[in-house]
Design an enzyme around this catalytic site. Structure first.
Site, short mmCIF file in Angstrom:
data_model
loop_
_atom_site.label_atom_id
_atom_site.label_comp_id
_atom_site.label_asym_id
_atom_site.label_seq_id
_atom_site.Cartn_x
_atom_site.Cartn_y
_atom_site.Cartn_z
N SER A 61 0.80 -1.22 0.00
CA SER A 61 0.00 0.00 0.00
C SER A 61 0.83 1.27 0.00
O SER A 61 0.50 2.25 -0.68
CB SER A 61 -0.94 0.00 1.21
OG SER A 61 -1.78 -1.12 1.19
N HIS B 58 0.67 4.79 4.41
CA HIS B 58 -0.14 5.39 3.36
C HIS B 58 0.21 6.87 3.17
O HIS B 58 0.43 7.33 2.05
CB HIS B 58 -1.62 5.25 3.70
CG HIS B 58 -2.15 3.87 3.51
ND1 HIS B 58 -3.50 3.59 3.39
CD2 HIS B 58 -1.52 2.67 3.42
CE1 HIS B 58 -3.67 2.29 3.22
NE2 HIS B 58 -2.48 1.71 3.25
#
Length: 248
Positions: free
Chosen positions: A126, A177
Site C-alpha cells: 500500500s 499510506h
C-alpha cells in the site's frame, strides 16, 4: 490511461515491471499461506520495528511485496495493474521501479521512526502504491501537460477514497499510506523531468486483442453522463473491495 483491455500477452510485453511485481505478490502470498516453511518467510520478511532497530534493514523493503489476506493481495495487485501501467510507460522501467521502491521504503522508514518499537508488525504494497498516487497528484497540480482533465478527476476521486478508507478501516498502516503518498509526490519532479503524456508512447499490440486507441479521448468528447456513470461504478467497486478487506 486507466482503461485496461489488453490481453495477457500485450500487458506483459508493455508493462513487464508491473507483471513481475504482481507475480511476486502472488508467489509470496501462496508460499506464506500454503507451502512448507511459509511461517519462516513471514518471520524473516515482515515489517517489525524492533527487528529493524537490531539491524535487520531488509525489513524496510521486503514488506512491500508481502500480503497475508486474500483481499489484501488482490486489492493491492488490482490497484497496481489499474494505475501503474501509465507511469511505467511514461517513466520507463528503471525509473518506475525506482520510485515504486523508494516510496515504499520511505513509508516503512516513517513507520519505523514515527511508529516506534511498540508498533505492530506490518506488511503490504500500500505504501508504494500510494507513492504512485503521489506522482499522479503532482501531475494534477503541477504537470497538467501529462494528464488530461478526465483522468485528473479519476485520480483525485480515487485518492480521496483511499485516504478516507485509510482512516476508517481497522488494521491499516496510516503512516505508510501518508508517507508513501508524500514520498511519491516529493520524488515526482525528478522522475517526471523528461516524461511525455501516456498517449504519446507506442503500445505493443496482440493481433488477436480488442484494439484500443488512447487518442480517442482527444478525437471525440466522451458523453458526460457516460463518464460519470463509469466513474461512480468504479468508485463503488473500490469501496466494496476495500470494506471486504476487513473480513479476510
Amino acid at each position: 490511461m486507466f482503461i485496461r483491455n489488453e490481453s495477457f500477452y500485450s500487458f506483459r510485453r508493455n508493462y513487464p515491471v508491473i507483471t513481475v511485481i504482481v507475480a511476486i505478490h502472488l508467489i509470496l502470498f501462496v508460499w506464506m499461506n500454503f507451502l512448507p516453511f511459509g511461517y519462516l518467510v513471514r518471520n524473516i520478511g515482515i515489517g517489525f520495528n524492533p527487528a529493524v532497530a537490531q539491524g535487520e534493514y531488509w525489513r524496510l523493503i521486503t514488506p512491500i511485496f508481502m500480503h497475508l489476506g486474500v483481499g489484501h493481495v488482490l486489492f493491492n495487485s488490482f490497484s497496481l495493474v489499474l494505475f501503474g501501467p501509465a507511469l511505467e510507460k511514461m517513466l520507463g522501467k528503471v525509473k518506475f521501479i525506482s520510485i515504486y521502491l523508494l516510496a515504499g521504503i520511505i513509508a516503512n522508514i516513517a513507520t519505523f521512526y514515527l511508529g516506534g518499537l511498540s508498533y505492530p508488525p506490518h506488511l503490504g504494497a500500500s505504501g508504494a502504491i500510494f507513492g504512485l498516487f503521489g506522482v499522479y497528484l503532482y501531475m494534477v497540480l503541477n504537470r497538467k501537460d501529462l494528464i488530461d482533465q478526465a483522468n485528473s478527476q479519476v485520480v483525485m476521486t480515487i485518492l480521496i477514497i483511499g485516504l478516507v478508507m485509510t482512516f476508517v478501516n481497522t488494521n491499516i498502516n496510516i503512516l505508510a499510506h501518508l508517507f508513501g503518498l508524500i514520498g511519491g509526490a516529493a520524488l515526482a519532479p525528478i522522475f517526471l523531468a523528461n516524461a511525455r503524456p501516456f498517449y504519446a508512447y507506442r503500445h505493443v499490440h496482440d493481433p488477436d486483442e480488442v484494439s484500443f486507441n488512447p487518442n480517442r479521448w482527444r478525437k471525440r468528447r466522451l458523453n458526460g453522463a457516460t463518464f460519470q456513470k463509469a466513474l461512480w461504478i468504479g468508485f463503488g467497486i473500490l469501496v466494496v473491495i476495500g470494506i471486504l478487506i476487513r473480513f479476510f
